[in-house]
Design a protein around this motif. Structure first.
Motif, PDB file in Angstrom:
ATOM      1  N   GLU A 197      -3.459  13.315  -8.986  1.00 34.70           N
ATOM      2  CA  GLU A 197      -3.059  12.783  -7.661  1.00 34.70           C
ATOM      3  C   GLU A 197      -1.839  13.880  -7.076  1.00 34.70           C
ATOM      4  O   GLU A 197      -1.640  13.834  -5.863  1.00 34.70           O
ATOM      5  CB  GLU A 197      -2.714  11.404  -7.578  1.00 34.70           C
ATOM      6  CG  GLU A 197      -3.964  10.463  -7.286  1.00 34.70           C
ATOM      7  CD  GLU A 197      -4.568  10.784  -6.267  1.00 34.70           C
ATOM      8  OE1 GLU A 197      -4.277  10.001  -5.454  1.00 34.70           O
ATOM      9  OE2 GLU A 197      -5.626  11.484  -6.035  1.00 34.70           O
TER      10      GLU A 197
ATOM     11  N   GLN B 281       5.179  11.867  -5.666  1.00 36.06           N
ATOM     12  CA  GLN B 281       4.974  12.845  -4.957  1.00 36.06           C
ATOM     13  C   GLN B 281       6.064  13.294  -3.985  1.00 36.06           C
ATOM     14  O   GLN B 281       6.477  14.477  -3.978  1.00 36.06           O
ATOM     15  CB  GLN B 281       3.815  12.750  -3.935  1.00 36.06           C
ATOM     16  CG  GLN B 281       3.410  13.747  -2.736  1.00 36.06           C
ATOM     17  CD  GLN B 281       2.800  14.944  -3.575  1.00 36.06           C
ATOM     18  OE1 GLN B 281       1.627  14.877  -4.157  1.00 36.06           O
ATOM     19  NE2 GLN B 281       3.434  16.040  -3.496  1.00 36.06           N
ATOM     20  N   LEU B 282       6.732  12.196  -3.710  1.00 38.90           N
ATOM     21  CA  LEU B 282       8.031  12.468  -2.452  1.00 38.90           C
ATOM     22  C   LEU B 282       9.204  12.921  -3.209  1.00 38.90           C
ATOM     23  O   LEU B 282       9.877  13.666  -3.028  1.00 38.90           O
ATOM     24  CB  LEU B 282       8.247  11.255  -1.639  1.00 38.90           C
ATOM     25  CG  LEU B 282       7.105  10.857  -0.494  1.00 38.90           C
ATOM     26  CD1 LEU B 282       7.433   9.457  -0.146  1.00 38.90           C
ATOM     27  CD2 LEU B 282       7.072  11.916   0.375  1.00 38.90           C
TER      28      LEU B 282
ATOM     29  N   SER C 178      10.591   9.152  10.152  1.00 39.64           N
ATOM     30  CA  SER C 178      11.007  10.370   9.637  1.00 39.64           C
ATOM     31  C   SER C 178      12.297  11.103  10.567  1.00 39.64           C
ATOM     32  O   SER C 178      13.057  11.710  10.300  1.00 39.64           O
ATOM     33  CB  SER C 178      10.076  11.433   9.922  1.00 39.64           C
ATOM     34  OG  SER C 178       8.981  10.930   8.982  1.00 39.64           O
TER      35      SER C 178
ATOM     36  N   THR D 186      11.502   8.595   3.515  1.00 37.63           N
ATOM     37  CA  THR D 186      10.468   8.531   4.564  1.00 37.63           C
ATOM     38  C   THR D 186       9.444   7.427   4.245  1.00 37.63           C
ATOM     39  O   THR D 186       8.677   6.825   4.924  1.00 37.63           O
ATOM     40  CB  THR D 186       9.649   9.960   4.718  1.00 37.63           C
ATOM     41  OG1 THR D 186       9.206  10.096   3.533  1.00 37.63           O
ATOM     42  CG2 THR D 186      10.353  10.775   5.333  1.00 37.63           C
ATOM     43  N   ILE D 187       9.584   6.847   3.178  1.00 34.98           N
ATOM     44  CA  ILE D 187       8.820   5.585   2.802  1.00 34.98           C
ATOM     45  C   ILE D 187       8.952   4.453   3.850  1.00 34.98           C
ATOM     46  O   ILE D 187       8.550   3.605   4.049  1.00 34.98           O
ATOM     47  CB  ILE D 187       8.970   5.319   1.346  1.00 34.98           C
ATOM     48  CG1 ILE D 187       8.353   6.220   0.323  1.00 34.98           C
ATOM     49  CG2 ILE D 187       8.089   3.895   0.982  1.00 34.98           C
ATOM     50  CD1 ILE D 187       8.559   6.146  -1.044  1.00 34.98           C
TER      51      ILE D 187
ATOM     52  N   SER E 119      13.646  13.018   1.227  1.00 39.07           N
ATOM     53  CA  SER E 119      12.209  12.726   1.004  1.00 39.07           C
ATOM     54  C   SER E 119      11.696  11.331   0.946  1.00 39.07           C
ATOM     55  O   SER E 119      10.834  10.909   1.539  1.00 39.07           O
ATOM     56  CB  SER E 119      11.798  13.653   0.054  1.00 39.07           C
ATOM     57  OG  SER E 119      10.336  13.661  -0.436  1.00 39.07           O
TER      58      SER E 119
ATOM     59  N   LEU F 222      11.839   4.607   6.237  1.00 41.26           N
ATOM     60  CA  LEU F 222      12.361   4.990   7.594  1.00 41.26           C
ATOM     61  C   LEU F 222      11.536   5.828   8.257  1.00 41.26           C
ATOM     62  O   LEU F 222      10.886   6.767   7.676  1.00 41.26           O
ATOM     63  CB  LEU F 222      13.811   5.534   7.387  1.00 41.26           C
ATOM     64  CG  LEU F 222      15.044   4.862   6.975  1.00 41.26           C
ATOM     65  CD1 LEU F 222      16.146   5.679   6.937  1.00 41.26           C
ATOM     66  CD2 LEU F 222      15.179   3.848   8.167  1.00 41.26           C
TER      67      LEU F 222
ATOM     68  N   LEU G  57       2.436   8.247  -4.552  1.00 35.04           N
ATOM     69  CA  LEU G  57       3.337   8.628  -3.221  1.00 35.04           C
ATOM     70  C   LEU G  57       4.735   8.958  -3.572  1.00 35.04           C
ATOM     71  O   LEU G  57       5.351   9.749  -3.287  1.00 35.04           O
ATOM     72  CB  LEU G  57       3.134   7.523  -2.018  1.00 35.04           C
ATOM     73  CG  LEU G  57       3.818   7.757  -1.009  1.00 35.04           C
ATOM     74  CD1 LEU G  57       3.273   8.896  -0.324  1.00 35.04           C
ATOM     75  CD2 LEU G  57       3.543   6.627   0.045  1.00 35.04           C
TER      76      LEU G  57
ATOM     77  N   ASN H  31       2.658   2.982  -3.356  1.00 34.59           N
ATOM     78  CA  ASN H  31       1.967   3.281  -4.333  1.00 34.59           C
ATOM     79  C   ASN H  31       2.536   4.386  -5.181  1.00 34.59           C
ATOM     80  O   ASN H  31       3.347   5.305  -4.656  1.00 34.59           O
ATOM     81  CB  ASN H  31       0.487   3.714  -4.032  1.00 34.59           C
ATOM     82  CG  ASN H  31       0.129   5.049  -3.549  1.00 34.59           C
ATOM     83  OD1 ASN H  31       0.701   5.991  -4.247  1.00 34.59           O
ATOM     84  ND2 ASN H  31      -0.599   5.094  -2.410  1.00 34.59           N
TER      85      ASN H  31
ATOM     86  N   LYS I  40       0.790  -1.101   0.061  1.00 32.29           N
ATOM     87  CA  LYS I  40       0.010   0.140   0.130  1.00 32.29           C
ATOM     88  C   LYS I  40       0.979   1.355   0.133  1.00 32.29           C
ATOM     89  O   LYS I  40       0.577   2.298  -0.633  1.00 32.29           O
ATOM     90  CB  LYS I  40      -0.860  -0.145   1.358  1.00 32.29           C
ATOM     91  CG  LYS I  40      -1.651   1.155   1.516  1.00 32.29           C
ATOM     92  CD  LYS I  40      -2.284   1.437   3.033  1.00 32.29           C
ATOM     93  CE  LYS I  40      -1.151   1.431   3.925  1.00 32.29           C
ATOM     94  NZ  LYS I  40      -1.434   1.685   5.399  1.00 32.29           N
ATOM     95  N   ARG I  41       2.046   1.369   0.806  1.00 31.12           N
ATOM     96  CA  ARG I  41       2.737   2.198   0.933  1.00 31.12           C
ATOM     97  C   ARG I  41       3.536   2.586  -0.352  1.00 31.12           C
ATOM     98  O   ARG I  41       4.067   3.671  -0.739  1.00 31.12           O
ATOM     99  CB  ARG I  41       3.676   1.921   2.030  1.00 31.12           C
ATOM    100  CG  ARG I  41       3.254   2.052   3.423  1.00 31.12           C
ATOM    101  CD  ARG I  41       4.027   2.071   4.449  1.00 31.12           C
ATOM    102  NE  ARG I  41       3.337   2.099   5.699  1.00 31.12           N
ATOM    103  CZ  ARG I  41       3.631   2.279   6.890  1.00 31.12           C
ATOM    104  NH1 ARG I  41       4.953   2.364   6.925  1.00 31.12           N
ATOM    105  NH2 ARG I  41       2.955   2.409   7.994  1.00 31.12           N
TER     106      ARG I  41
END
Lengths: 417, 291
Positions: B140, B12-13, B266, B261-262, B258, B264, B9, B6, B3-4
């Motif tokens: 998105e 975006q990061l 933050s 953070t997926i 950036s 690790l 995401l 995707n 899910k993470r």
């Protein structure tokens, strides 16, 4: 000024000698201190200097009040004096500064806002036998080390968690709110980490009165500069509510990012942390500050005592008001003064004895009279649920302290810009 | 976990990180320029940035002029401050061993940090500015307007600095002093003035970067040290004294922090930049663009 010759010098020194002989020495013989030193250790520089300075000012506010009313009467009207120290938000600095204040003659210490620093100072006070009355520091661990000289006015982290559980339950029941998915964020200092984890554990243990799960739990360092990727993750998790344990800087970052990234939430409900009720937050965030809820120790809006001290505080520091932190900063010094009055001595053990037996009723904060449990916690410390409404912080729960009713679900952030 | 991962995401990061990296680049550019020419590490870099932020903040408060325009004033003021600091402090320690230079620079940092606290107070401020809350949506993906503007302006300023060093007489004097101090002295370059101007340009870069950050983050006198640290990492990673290295390094660190953070928490974000630095130093001991 005329030059001093030998004769005038002799005259002056004779006068000084005589004054010392007649006034100074008997004072020492009577062992009645003219001035009682209280050490105030707050993080007045470093990442949370804003809160630290507020607490120091509140400590001073209480000292000034005691002195204006004639000092400690049972000690011959001895005046209080605050010895100031800065822990820079660091444990080791807190400890060395506490050591310095004790050497300079402080009979009791107060401070230090951060739980980690509180443990460091508490350990030292234990070794030196000096009472330590904590104004603000919430982590449970602070009073679970078997300290005999440490007392805490502030509510504990578990009180905060228990109360937010009750408040959330009440909201769900009263407003039929469909809260199923909860996201939690916390700053990475000792309190932030423990508080965030305690709340997550509380929800995971199904202790809420409704069925909900944690869909995201994010920790970031204290003094973080950028939360865009964290908020992106929150958005991806699609939570119903966000429960942030914040500090003043990151609260602003968080709310702006939530707005920009259009995170859809029923509401923001802080489980208990600063960041959401300071005048700067409300002034700078404007419409985005509205409707944010936070569970926090707070002055009792219905107490006349609170109104009186808040007026004085606001007059001294324009644009500021007494909040949960500065309120307890005031209270801790009043508690110390009360103990000194009853102990009739500055002897540490007599003072500790008086603190153990305290029943301080003139409490301007939400909660009952200050009484300490055997491990030094304030048995009647409580919290209130606050909500920013029309740019003002209002107590909305529990009902006995509420100034107005709350708004939930909260209107979406991005429709307000 | 899937899910993470995707793709929206991740994209975006990467975008957020890349845009932030542009500002990092400008901050690091100043540090690298100063080191490349004077061989002194400006440990007061982040603290000087705070002054750039506060100057833009004060202008915004008093006149309503957006930090994206008032950055000229911030940069100018920081140029003067940098010039003075070079003359008063740095010039006296330039021949000293590094360890002694560090002490003087950290002292300077403390003066800047606490000076800002005395003048502007300790509270975190986030003034409302015109672009602070605007964003553009492409499907998105959200693009933060102040971040995009900050990125574009930062890269523009970096380009101007490059052109200045390449084509103007002062720029040439700065480069020649960096290459060979003695040689520059022998041909009659006023090396002390060149050093002061160069230090001023370095601090002006960080002053401008500070102004760009005002709409992006709350400012307080105490947020400087992490920026000193990150720009130091970037400069090492890109190659000490290499300007192109600072720019590329800034973008790499921005994206890496950036995207990390997926995987690790933050709070471990900085580990990424340090790990990256160590990895690059293992492969290229002088940094990506070091000579």
């Amino acid at each position: 000024m005329e030059k001093m010759n030998r004769r005038t010098f002799l005259k002056y020194s004779a006068t000084v000698g005589a004054t010392t002989a007649f006034s100074g020495f008997p004072a020492i013989l009577r062992s009645q201190p003219k001035e009682i030193l209280i050490g105030s250790i707050q993080p007045v520089t470093g990442v949370i200097a804003d809160v630290g300075i507020g607490d120091r000012r509140a400590n001073q506010l209480a000292v000034d009040e005691i002195n204006a009313k004639g000092g400690i009467k049972s000690l011959g009207g001895a005046k209080l004096k605050l010895l100031l120290a800065d822990c820079e938000a660091k444990e080791e600095v807190g400890r060395t500064e506490a050591e310095r204040l004790i050497k300079e003659g402080a009979v009791c210490l107060t401070g230090p806002f951060l739980s980690g620093v509180a443990i460091a100072i508490g350990t030292l006070c234990e070794a030196r036998g000096i009472p330590f009355v904590i104004d603000v520091a919430a982590a449970d661990a602070v009073t679970q080390k078997g300290f005999k000289y440490t007392f805490r006015c502030f509510p504990t982290s578990s009180t905060l968690i228990r109360n937010i559980g009750e408040f959330l339950g009440q909201i769900v029941k009263e407003r039929k709110a469909n809260i199923k998915r909860i996201a939690v964020t916390n700053a990475g200092d000792l309190f932030g980490r423990l508080q965030g984890k305690a709340f997550v554990d509380f929800v995971k243990a199904k202790k809420l009165s409704f069925d909900a799960e944690i869909v995201e739990h994010i920790e970031y360092p204290l003094g973080v500069q950028d939360l865009s990727s964290e908020v992106t993750k929150i958005r991806a998790a699609k939570p119903d509510i966000l429960c942030p344990v914040a500090r003043p800087g990151d609260a602003k970052l968080l709310i702006r990012e939530l707005y920009k990234q259009r995170v859809e939430l029923l509401g923001i409900v802080g489980p208990g942390s600063p960041g959401w009720y300071e005048p700067e937050f409300i002034k700078d965030m404007g419409p985005l500050a509205d409707f944010v809820m936070d569970n926090a120790p707070w002055p009792n809006p219905k107490s006349s005592k609170y109104k009186e001290i808040n007026d004085r505080f606001a007059k001294l520091y324009p644009g500021k008001y007494l909040d949960g932190n500065s309120g307890y900063g005031y209270l801790s010094v009043m508690v110390i003064a009360d103990a000194l009055e009853r102990a009739k001595s500055t002897n540490p053990d007599a003072l500790v004895e008086a603190l153990r037996k305290i029943n301080y009723k003139d409490n301007p904060m939400v909660g009952g009279p200050v009484q300490f449990t055997p491990n030094g916690d304030n048995a009647n410390a409580a919290t209130a649920l606050l909500q920013v409404l029309k740019r003002e912080v209002k107590v909305v729960l529990p009902k006995e302290y509420a100034e107005t009713s709350y708004v939930f679900p909260q209107p979406p952030l991005w429709k307000r810009g | 976990m899937e899910k993470r991962m995707n793709p929206a995401l991740v994209v975006q990061l990467i975008i957020s990180g890349f845009l932030m990296g542009g500002v990092y680049s400008l901050i690091a550019l100043g540090l690298s320029l100063i080191f490349g020419v004077l061989r002194v590490i400006n440990f007061a870099h982040g603290e000087m940035m705070i002054w750039g932020m506060y100057i833009a903040y004060t202008i915004l408060l008093l006149t309503g002029i957006d930090p994206f325009f008032s950055l000229v004033v911030s940069a100018g003021a920081l140029f003067i401050l940098g010039y003075i600091v070079q003359r008063v402090v740095v010039n006296r320690i330039i021949e000293f061993p590094e360890a002694m230079q560090v002490i003087a620079m950290i002292g300077t940092a403390l003066i800047f940090e606490n000076g800002a606290r005395l003048i502007w107070g300790p509270d975190y401020r986030s003034p409302a500015s015109r672009f602070a809350l605007s964003s553009i949506w492409i499907g998105e993906i959200m693009i933060d307007v102040p971040r995009l503007l900050a990125f574009l302006i930062a890269i523009l300023i970096a380009a101007l600095v490059f052109l200045f060093l390449k084509y103007t007489d002062t720029g040439k004097a700065i480069r020649s002093s960096a290459d060979n101090r003695l040689g520059a002295l022998l041909v009659g370059t006023d090396v002390n003035r060149v050093y002061a101007v160069c230090f001023g340009i370095g601090t002006a870069c960080v002053g401008a970067a500070g102004a760009l950050l005002v709409p992006l983050m709350p400012l307080s006198p105490h947020i400087g040290p992490p920026f000193t640290m990150v720009s130091f990492i970037i400069v090492i990673l890109g190659g000490m004294g290499s300007l192109i290295g600072a720019v590329v390094g800034g973008l790499i660190v921005g994206v890496a922090e950036s995207v990390a953070t997926i995987f690790l928490p933050s709070s471990l974000k900085q580990i990424v930049s340090f790990t990256l630095m160590v990895a690059i130093l293992l492969l290229r001991p002088k940094g990506l663009f070091g000579r």
